[in-house]
Design an enzyme around this catalytic site. Structure first.
Site, PDB file in Angstrom:
ATOM      1  CD  GLN A  18      16.561 -16.031  -8.611  1.00  0.00           C
ATOM      2  OE1 GLN A  18      15.534 -15.841  -9.268  1.00  0.00           O
ATOM      3  NE2 GLN A  18      17.088 -15.103  -7.843  1.00  0.00           N
ATOM      4  CG  ASP A  43      27.395 -28.142   3.321  1.00  0.00           C
ATOM      5  OD1 ASP A  43      27.180 -26.947   3.022  1.00  0.00           O
ATOM      6  OD2 ASP A  43      27.184 -28.605   4.463  1.00  0.00           O
ATOM      7  CE1 TYR A  68      23.484 -17.213   5.311  1.00  0.00           C
ATOM      8  CE2 TYR A  68      23.244 -15.082   4.257  1.00  0.00           C
ATOM      9  CZ  TYR A  68      22.999 -15.926   5.315  1.00  0.00           C
ATOM     10  OH  TYR A  68      22.274 -15.471   6.391  1.00  0.00           O
ATOM     11  CB  THR A  69      21.409 -15.357  -2.225  1.00  0.00           C
ATOM     12  OG1 THR A  69      20.404 -16.325  -1.902  1.00  0.00           O
ATOM     13  CG2 THR A  69      22.412 -15.955  -3.203  1.00  0.00           C
ATOM     14  CG  ASP A 109      24.216  -5.564  -8.044  1.00  0.00           C
ATOM     15  OD1 ASP A 109      24.171  -6.699  -7.496  1.00  0.00           O
ATOM     16  OD2 ASP A 109      23.237  -4.795  -8.059  1.00  0.00           O
ATOM     17  CE1 TYR A 132      25.078 -12.452  -1.745  1.00  0.00           C
ATOM     18  CE2 TYR A 132      24.775 -10.199  -2.528  1.00  0.00           C
ATOM     19  CZ  TYR A 132      24.864 -11.555  -2.788  1.00  0.00           C
ATOM     20  OH  TYR A 132      24.761 -12.006  -4.082  1.00  0.00           O
ATOM     21  CD1 TRP A 157      19.936  -5.415  -8.478  1.00  0.00           C
ATOM     22  CD2 TRP A 157      18.158  -4.327  -9.307  1.00  0.00           C
ATOM     23  NE1 TRP A 157      19.959  -4.126  -7.981  1.00  0.00           N
ATOM     24  CE2 TRP A 157      18.884  -3.439  -8.469  1.00  0.00           C
ATOM     25  CE3 TRP A 157      17.006  -3.855  -9.947  1.00  0.00           C
ATOM     26  CZ2 TRP A 157      18.484  -2.107  -8.266  1.00  0.00           C
ATOM     27  CZ3 TRP A 157      16.619  -2.538  -9.741  1.00  0.00           C
ATOM     28  CH2 TRP A 157      17.343  -1.683  -8.901  1.00  0.00           C
TER      29      TRP A 157
HETATM   30  N1  LIG Z   1      19.753 -13.391  -6.697  1.00  0.00           N
HETATM   31  C1  LIG Z   1      20.281 -12.260  -7.132  1.00  0.00           C
HETATM   32  O1  LIG Z   1      19.605 -11.257  -7.262  1.00  0.00           O
HETATM   33  C2  LIG Z   1      21.716 -12.185  -7.496  1.00  0.00           C
HETATM   34  C3  LIG Z   1      22.576 -13.246  -7.325  1.00  0.00           C
HETATM   35  N2  LIG Z   1      23.894 -13.121  -7.605  1.00  0.00           N
HETATM   36  C4  LIG Z   1      24.790 -14.246  -7.418  1.00  0.00           C
HETATM   37  O2  LIG Z   1      24.398 -15.223  -8.369  1.00  0.00           O
HETATM   38  C5  LIG Z   1      24.518 -16.518  -7.810  1.00  0.00           C
HETATM   39  C6  LIG Z   1      23.224 -17.296  -7.959  1.00  0.00           C
HETATM   40  O3  LIG Z   1      22.199 -16.645  -7.243  1.00  0.00           O
HETATM   41  P1  LIG Z   1      20.707 -17.230  -7.214  1.00  0.00           P
HETATM   42  O4  LIG Z   1      20.612 -18.426  -8.063  1.00  0.00           O
HETATM   43  O5  LIG Z   1      19.835 -16.093  -7.445  1.00  0.00           O
HETATM   44  O6  LIG Z   1      20.607 -17.646  -5.692  1.00  0.00           O
HETATM   45  P2  LIG Z   1      19.470 -18.517  -4.967  1.00  0.00           P
HETATM   46  O7  LIG Z   1      19.334 -17.951  -3.605  1.00  0.00           O
HETATM   47  O8  LIG Z   1      18.290 -18.675  -5.846  1.00  0.00           O
HETATM   48  O9  LIG Z   1      20.166 -19.940  -4.871  1.00  0.00           O
HETATM   49  C7  LIG Z   1      21.282 -20.146  -4.064  1.00  0.00           C
HETATM   50  C8  LIG Z   1      21.720 -21.568  -4.239  1.00  0.00           C
HETATM   51  O10 LIG Z   1      22.890 -21.760  -3.418  1.00  0.00           O
HETATM   52  C9  LIG Z   1      22.692 -22.932  -2.661  1.00  0.00           C
HETATM   53  N3  LIG Z   1      23.404 -22.893  -1.401  1.00  0.00           N
HETATM   54  C10 LIG Z   1      23.252 -22.025  -0.384  1.00  0.00           C
HETATM   55  N4  LIG Z   1      24.047 -22.369   0.641  1.00  0.00           N
HETATM   56  C11 LIG Z   1      24.727 -23.481   0.247  1.00  0.00           C
HETATM   57  C12 LIG Z   1      25.681 -24.308   0.863  1.00  0.00           C
HETATM   58  N5  LIG Z   1      26.101 -24.091   2.107  1.00  0.00           N
HETATM   59  N6  LIG Z   1      26.177 -25.358   0.160  1.00  0.00           N
HETATM   60  C13 LIG Z   1      25.750 -25.608  -1.086  1.00  0.00           C
HETATM   61  N7  LIG Z   1      24.829 -24.866  -1.720  1.00  0.00           N
HETATM   62  C14 LIG Z   1      24.321 -23.807  -1.053  1.00  0.00           C
HETATM   63  C15 LIG Z   1      21.207 -23.007  -2.429  1.00  0.00           C
HETATM   64  O11 LIG Z   1      20.861 -24.318  -2.040  1.00  0.00           O
HETATM   65  P3  LIG Z   1      19.671 -24.605  -0.968  1.00  0.00           P
HETATM   66  O12 LIG Z   1      18.419 -24.601  -1.773  1.00  0.00           O
HETATM   67  O13 LIG Z   1      20.027 -25.929  -0.408  1.00  0.00           O
HETATM   68  O14 LIG Z   1      19.731 -23.498   0.046  1.00  0.00           O
HETATM   69  C16 LIG Z   1      20.689 -22.592  -3.798  1.00  0.00           C
HETATM   70  O15 LIG Z   1      20.717 -23.691  -4.672  1.00  0.00           O
HETATM   71  C17 LIG Z   1      25.024 -16.319  -6.386  1.00  0.00           C
HETATM   72  O16 LIG Z   1      26.418 -16.490  -6.390  1.00  0.00           O
HETATM   73  C18 LIG Z   1      24.671 -14.897  -6.056  1.00  0.00           C
HETATM   74  O17 LIG Z   1      25.578 -14.339  -5.125  1.00  0.00           O
HETATM   75  C19 LIG Z   1      24.436 -11.967  -8.081  1.00  0.00           C
HETATM   76  C20 LIG Z   1      23.647 -10.870  -8.269  1.00  0.00           C
HETATM   77  C21 LIG Z   1      22.210 -10.910  -8.043  1.00  0.00           C
HETATM   78  C1  LIG Z   2       9.577  -6.311  -0.729  1.00  0.00           C
HETATM   79  C2  LIG Z   2       9.945  -4.860  -0.885  1.00  0.00           C
HETATM   80  C3  LIG Z   2      11.259  -4.497  -1.108  1.00  0.00           C
HETATM   81  N1  LIG Z   2      11.597  -3.194  -1.237  1.00  0.00           N
HETATM   82  C4  LIG Z   2      12.991  -2.821  -1.507  1.00  0.00           C
HETATM   83  C5  LIG Z   2      14.048  -3.352  -0.560  1.00  0.00           C
HETATM   84  C6  LIG Z   2      15.291  -3.316  -1.427  1.00  0.00           C
HETATM   85  O1  LIG Z   2      15.865  -2.021  -1.384  1.00  0.00           O
HETATM   86  C7  LIG Z   2      14.743  -3.576  -2.817  1.00  0.00           C
HETATM   87  C8  LIG Z   2      14.989  -4.998  -3.319  1.00  0.00           C
HETATM   88  O2  LIG Z   2      14.618  -5.898  -2.334  1.00  0.00           O
HETATM   89  P1  LIG Z   2      15.000  -7.437  -2.347  1.00  0.00           P
HETATM   90  O3  LIG Z   2      15.124  -7.895  -0.954  1.00  0.00           O
HETATM   91  O4  LIG Z   2      14.091  -8.162  -3.260  1.00  0.00           O
HETATM   92  O5  LIG Z   2      16.375  -7.428  -3.071  1.00  0.00           O
HETATM   93  P2  LIG Z   2      17.828  -7.862  -2.560  1.00  0.00           P
HETATM   94  O6  LIG Z   2      17.729  -9.051  -1.721  1.00  0.00           O
HETATM   95  O7  LIG Z   2      18.592  -6.715  -2.068  1.00  0.00           O
HETATM   96  O8  LIG Z   2      18.392  -8.280  -3.990  1.00  0.00           O
HETATM   97  C9  LIG Z   2      19.750  -8.499  -4.132  1.00  0.00           C
HETATM   98  O9  LIG Z   2      19.992  -9.876  -3.953  1.00  0.00           O
HETATM   99  C10 LIG Z   2      21.352 -10.209  -3.972  1.00  0.00           C
HETATM  100  C11 LIG Z   2      21.470 -11.709  -3.824  1.00  0.00           C
HETATM  101  C12 LIG Z   2      22.118  -9.602  -5.074  1.00  0.00           C
HETATM  102  O10 LIG Z   2      23.209 -10.072  -5.406  1.00  0.00           O
HETATM  103  C13 LIG Z   2      21.678  -8.284  -5.639  1.00  0.00           C
HETATM  104  O11 LIG Z   2      22.075  -8.111  -6.989  1.00  0.00           O
HETATM  105  C14 LIG Z   2      20.211  -8.048  -5.499  1.00  0.00           C
HETATM  106  O12 LIG Z   2      19.454  -8.737  -6.465  1.00  0.00           O
HETATM  107  O13 LIG Z   2      13.348  -3.322  -2.780  1.00  0.00           O
HETATM  108  C15 LIG Z   2      10.626  -2.192  -1.193  1.00  0.00           C
HETATM  109  O14 LIG Z   2      10.944  -0.994  -1.307  1.00  0.00           O
HETATM  110  N2  LIG Z   2       9.310  -2.541  -0.977  1.00  0.00           N
HETATM  111  C16 LIG Z   2       8.931  -3.837  -0.824  1.00  0.00           C
HETATM  112  O15 LIG Z   2       7.721  -4.109  -0.624  1.00  0.00           O
HETATM  113 MG   LIG Z   3      16.386 -10.529  -0.991  1.00  0.00          MG
END
Ligand SMILES: NC(=O)C1=CN([C@@H]2O[C@H](COP(=O)(O)OP(=O)(O)OC[C@H]3O[C@@H](n4cnc5c(N)ncnc54)[C@H](OP(=O)(O)O)[C@@H]3O)[C@@H](O)[C@H]2O)C=CC1
Ligand SMILES: Cc1cn([C@H]2C[C@H](O)[C@@H](COP(=O)(O)OP(=O)(O)O[C@H]3O[C@@H](C)C(=O)[C@@H](O)[C@H]3O)O2)c(=O)[nH]c1=O
Ligand SMILES: [Mg+2]
Length: 314
Positions: A18, A43, A68-69, A109, A132, A157
């Site tokens: 995203q 990679d 890795y998220t 966060d 994570y 988030w």
């Molecule tokens: N999502 C969130 O809520 C939050 C995210 N962040 C941080 O922000 C950043 C972006 O997150 P977001 O865009 O949401 O994450 P997404 O999970 O949407 O995307 C992760 C991306 O990383 C790539 N990726 C995963 N593993 C590898 C690998 N081994 N080599 C190369 N690419 C890889 C994925 O590619 P593929 O499609 O091939 O798996 C994908 O393009 C991350 O650093 C995350 O830690 C911080 C706070 C909140």
């Molecule tokens: C689906 C669902 C989740 N939850 C809760 C679980 C958790 O405590 C919270 C959020 O769940 P999620 O699994 O969507 O969120 P989570 O994967 O923990 O999101 C996190 O992702 C990583 C990558 C980050 O870096 C963080 O900033 C944060 O965004 O909501 C419910 O209570 N009810 C539900 O039906």
């Molecule tokens: Mg999640």
């Protein structure tokens, strides 16, 4: 380009994710020559291969959202999470240090314990409570230790109209159910990928413009917090999502507040992860929109996707 200036070649990792997708979509308009990288291009699961790939790609600067998220899955795959989130960013940053290439690295966060009672500041101690979070904290330390000209942007988030995130999960669950339970004792700040992407590109531009002036560059480097503004709980966030969708859906799923104990998950999550945004304003002039405003804009794009002519897409 005007004035004979070449646009700097900006590599963006994780463009299937995203944040990477949102950054790539706006990079050219922000004055960069974008180079979007997928896992096939770079990679992070193969840290030893990173320097060689970057030698071939030759970016002028890098934004690194790839990670890795999968927060829960990481509990059972710690080795892979650490390789991708800690070791690989370390190698990337070492290459940047050697080649004098600025790096904007994404963090979370979840590096904090969640025990604070005021918004987390950049210099608060890291004390992750999940694999994570620990792997991302490891990435931060390695990036800082590399000596690269790096900004570590901690966000939280993150969601968008597509991708794997809390909003798309709620839209899927809410479409098929009349009631659902969501935790109401974890506080943080939802952040829309588009507003985050604008902030990241502004940071990248400011770092790029300062790159040859040590006195201007040094104060920009290190960790900075960037989320949308305000704070809420996952429960209230879910409520806001369904409220916004009610006119299009003609119904509104009922959400009940849960405690974390009532919604057990493999990974622990911080109870409080609101991030202080003052440094982003003071250093980079960034004033993010409120999370409600961003949510409205993202959900409007779900109801009226670009090109739909404004019809009832849902
Ligand atoms: N999502 C969130 O809520 C939050 C995210 N962040 C941080 O922000 C950043 C972006 O997150 P977001 O865009 O949401 O994450 P997404 O999970 O949407 O995307 C992760 C991306 O990383 C790539 N990726 C995963 N593993 C590898 C690998 N081994 N080599 C190369 N690419 C890889 C994925 O590619 P593929 O499609 O091939 O798996 C994908 O393009 C991350 O650093 C995350 O830690 C911080 C706070 C909140
Ligand atoms: C689906 C669902 C989740 N939850 C809760 C679980 C958790 O405590 C919270 C959020 O769940 P999620 O699994 O969507 O969120 P989570 O994967 O923990 O999101 C996190 O992702 C990583 C990558 C980050 O870096 C963080 O900033 C944060 O965004 O909501 C419910 O209570 N009810 C539900 O039906
Ligand atoms: Mg999640």
């Amino acid at each position: 380009m005007t004035g004979g200036q070449q646009a700097p070649r900006l590599a963006v990792t994780g463009v299937s994710g995203q944040v990477g997708r949102a950054v790539l979509a706006r990079a050219r308009a922000a004055g960069f020559d974008p180079l979007g990288l997928t896992r096939a291009d770079l990679d992070l699961g193969d840290p030893d291969g990173i320097a060689g790939r970057l030698d071939a790609l030759r970016p002028d600067l890098i934004i690194n959202p790839a990670a890795y998220t999968a927060v829960d899955r990481a509990e059972s795959e710690p080795e892979l999470a650490f390789r991708v989130n800690a070791e690989a960013p370390g190698r990337l940053a070492q290459w940047c240090a050697r080649e004098n290439v600025p790096l904007i690295h994404l963090s979370t966060d979840y590096v904090f314990s969640g025990e604070a009672t005021r918004p987390y500041r950049e210099d608060d101690p890291l004390a992750p409570v999940s694999v994570y979070g620990a792997s991302k904290a490891g990435g931060e330390r390695r990036v800082l230790a590399s000596g690269a000209a790096a900004v570590i942007v901690r966000t939280a988030w993150v969601y968008d109209a597509e991708g794997r995130n809390f909003v798309t999960t709620m839209l899927r669950l809410g479409a098929g159910r009349d009631t659902l339970g969501v935790v109401d004792d974890q506080r943080g700040c939802p952040t829309a990928a588009p507003s985050l992407a604008c902030g990241l590109l502004s940071i990248a531009r400011q770092v790029w413009d300062a790159r040859e002036d040590e006195a201007a560059l040094a104060p920009l480097l290190g960790p900075v917090h960037l989320t949308d503004a305000g704070e809420t709980t996952w429960y209230h966030f879910a409520q806001a999502i369904f409220e916004a969708m009610a006119p299009a859906w003609g119904r509104r799923p009922r959400v009940s507040p849960l405690t974390t104990a009532q919604y057990p998950t493999p990974a622990r999550r911080p109870a409080w992860s609101v991030l202080d945004l003052e440094r982003a304003r003071a250093r980079f002039g960034l004033v993010p929109p409120s999370w409600r405003e961003s949510l409205g804009a993202v959900l409007a794009s779900c109801v009226h996707p670009a090109g739909s002519g404004g019809g009832d897409a849902l």
